[in-house]
Design a protein around this motif. Sequence first.
Motif, PDB file in Angstrom:
ATOM      1  N   ARG A 147       8.848  -7.612 -14.419  1.00 12.38           N
ATOM      2  CA  ARG A 147       9.259  -6.565 -12.865  1.00 12.38           C
ATOM      3  C   ARG A 147       8.471  -5.789 -12.484  1.00 12.38           C
ATOM      4  NH1 ARG A 147      14.885  -6.537 -10.081  1.00 12.38           N
ATOM      5  NH2 ARG A 147      13.842  -6.109  -7.813  1.00 12.38           N
ATOM      6  N   ARG A 148       8.169  -5.786 -11.490  1.00  9.36           N
ATOM      7  CA  ARG A 148       6.576  -4.771 -11.133  1.00  9.36           C
ATOM      8  C   ARG A 148       6.572  -4.884  -9.483  1.00  9.36           C
ATOM      9  NH1 ARG A 148       2.820  -3.776 -14.522  1.00  9.36           N
ATOM     10  NH2 ARG A 148       2.351  -5.778 -15.636  1.00  9.36           N
ATOM     11  N   CYS A 149       6.476  -3.178  -9.054  1.00 10.87           N
ATOM     12  CA  CYS A 149       6.449  -2.905  -8.024  1.00 10.87           C
ATOM     13  C   CYS A 149       5.197  -1.483  -7.195  1.00 10.87           C
ATOM     14  CB  CYS A 149       7.547  -1.563  -8.039  1.00 10.87           C
ATOM     15  SG  CYS A 149       8.452  -0.768  -6.619  1.00 10.87           S
ATOM     16  N   ARG A 150       5.220  -2.106  -5.915  1.00 12.49           N
ATOM     17  CA  ARG A 150       3.956  -1.112  -5.488  1.00 12.49           C
ATOM     18  C   ARG A 150       4.666  -0.692  -4.199  1.00 12.49           C
ATOM     19  NH1 ARG A 150      -2.087  -1.978  -5.112  1.00 12.49           N
ATOM     20  NH2 ARG A 150      -2.858  -1.278  -2.602  1.00 12.49           N
ATOM     21  N   VAL A 151       4.110   0.722  -4.234  1.00  8.48           N
ATOM     22  CA  VAL A 151       4.491   1.746  -2.437  1.00  8.48           C
ATOM     23  C   VAL A 151       3.281   1.445  -1.784  1.00  8.48           C
ATOM     24  CG1 VAL A 151       5.770   3.552  -1.891  1.00  8.48           C
ATOM     25  CG2 VAL A 151       6.616   2.576  -4.490  1.00  8.48           C
ATOM     26  N   GLU A 152       3.398   1.636  -0.859  1.00  7.40           N
ATOM     27  CA  GLU A 152       3.115   1.146   0.429  1.00  7.40           C
ATOM     28  C   GLU A 152       3.003   2.294   1.614  1.00  7.40           C
ATOM     29  OE1 GLU A 152       1.478  -2.604   1.287  1.00  7.40           O
ATOM     30  OE2 GLU A 152       0.999  -3.150  -0.358  1.00  7.40           O
ATOM     31  N   ILE A 153       2.265   2.882   2.201  1.00  5.75           N
ATOM     32  CA  ILE A 153       2.494   3.249   3.745  1.00  5.75           C
ATOM     33  C   ILE A 153       1.769   2.294   4.708  1.00  5.75           C
ATOM     34  CG2 ILE A 153       2.694   4.904   4.918  1.00  5.75           C
ATOM     35  CD1 ILE A 153       3.002   6.786   3.214  1.00  5.75           C
ATOM     36  N   ASP A 154       1.789   1.969   5.552  1.00  2.02           N
ATOM     37  CA  ASP A 154       1.298   1.283   6.683  1.00  2.02           C
ATOM     38  C   ASP A 154       1.011   2.235   8.221  1.00  2.02           C
ATOM     39  OD1 ASP A 154      -0.185  -0.138   8.531  1.00  2.02           O
ATOM     40  OD2 ASP A 154       1.569  -1.593   9.545  1.00  2.02           O
ATOM     41  N   ALA A 155       0.389   3.223   7.956  1.00  2.00           N
ATOM     42  CA  ALA A 155      -0.074   4.759   8.522  1.00  2.00           C
ATOM     43  C   ALA A 155      -0.479   4.448  10.122  1.00  2.00           C
ATOM     44  CB  ALA A 155      -1.730   5.077   7.952  1.00  2.00           C
ATOM     45  N   ARG A 156       0.254   5.333  10.338  1.00  2.00           N
ATOM     46  CA  ARG A 156       0.690   5.898  11.910  1.00  2.00           C
ATOM     47  C   ARG A 156      -0.476   6.944  12.233  1.00  2.00           C
ATOM     48  NH1 ARG A 156       1.656   0.786  11.747  1.00  2.00           N
ATOM     49  NH2 ARG A 156       4.071   0.106  12.337  1.00  2.00           N
ATOM     50  N   SER A 157      -0.577   7.574  11.137  1.00  2.00           N
ATOM     51  CA  SER A 157      -0.874   9.267  11.966  1.00  2.00           C
ATOM     52  C   SER A 157      -1.086   9.539  10.206  1.00  2.00           C
ATOM     53  CB  SER A 157       0.023   9.552  12.653  1.00  2.00           C
ATOM     54  OG  SER A 157      -1.007  11.095  12.382  1.00  2.00           O
ATOM     55  N   VAL A 158      -2.966  10.181  10.478  1.00  2.00           N
ATOM     56  CA  VAL A 158      -3.561  10.506   9.084  1.00  2.00           C
ATOM     57  C   VAL A 158      -3.545  12.146   9.218  1.00  2.00           C
ATOM     58  CG1 VAL A 158      -4.686  10.471   7.264  1.00  2.00           C
ATOM     59  CG2 VAL A 158      -3.370   8.312   8.039  1.00  2.00           C
ATOM     60  N   GLY A 159      -3.951  12.732   9.119  1.00  2.00           N
ATOM     61  CA  GLY A 159      -4.647  14.685   9.063  1.00  2.00           C
ATOM     62  C   GLY A 159      -4.979  14.979   7.929  1.00  2.00           C
TER      63      GLY A 159
END
Length: 195
Positions: A93-105
């Motif tokens: 069983r595998r897992c991937r964590v992602e962030i759909d960015a709204r702001s980056v700095g």
Amino acid sequence: MNETAVTMIGNVATEVSYSETTGGVPMASFRLASTERRYDRAAGGWVEGDTHWVSVTAWRALAVHVIGSLGKGDPVMVSGRLKVREWVDGEVRRCRVEIDARSVGHDLSRGTTTFRRASPGAGEPAGEPAGEVAGSAVGSVGGAVPGWIVDALAVRKAVAAAAKPEAGVSGGGVDGVPGGVSEGVGRGDEQGVLI
């Protein structure tokens, strides 16, 4: 719609890659490494804990600004929507964590940076059809696209046009680019196309 908003602080762990969807929407992505630091009284100093690895994806104008501003190793703060994808690979069983960015700095607690405002109308440029910037389809980012990205996209389209399979032959690729061709644009990469 319920969503989980997160803010993470860490370092850009990979080169920032740039691509477009088949509809011409710009997308930039990179891996973020966030390492816990805490004060250990017994040791009398700061110690590092676990490192959390997260994939970050930025879209449209944010993608263009990310590719023009960030490089591998830069300390950053990313805020956006958290996504956890799970799947089964064989018996694992595998897992991937992602962030759909709204702001980056940049993380200003670790250095300084200089802000450059995007050109007015970084959304849809007035008087031009959606997605047309200097003769190159790059989604709805208007004049905010750096020239080297426009050049890289022109080179990519020329490579794709030259590599189009003959009638009746399946190329197995996307957007006219044959299967097995990898595309991307790294920061400072003047050629812009990785093959």
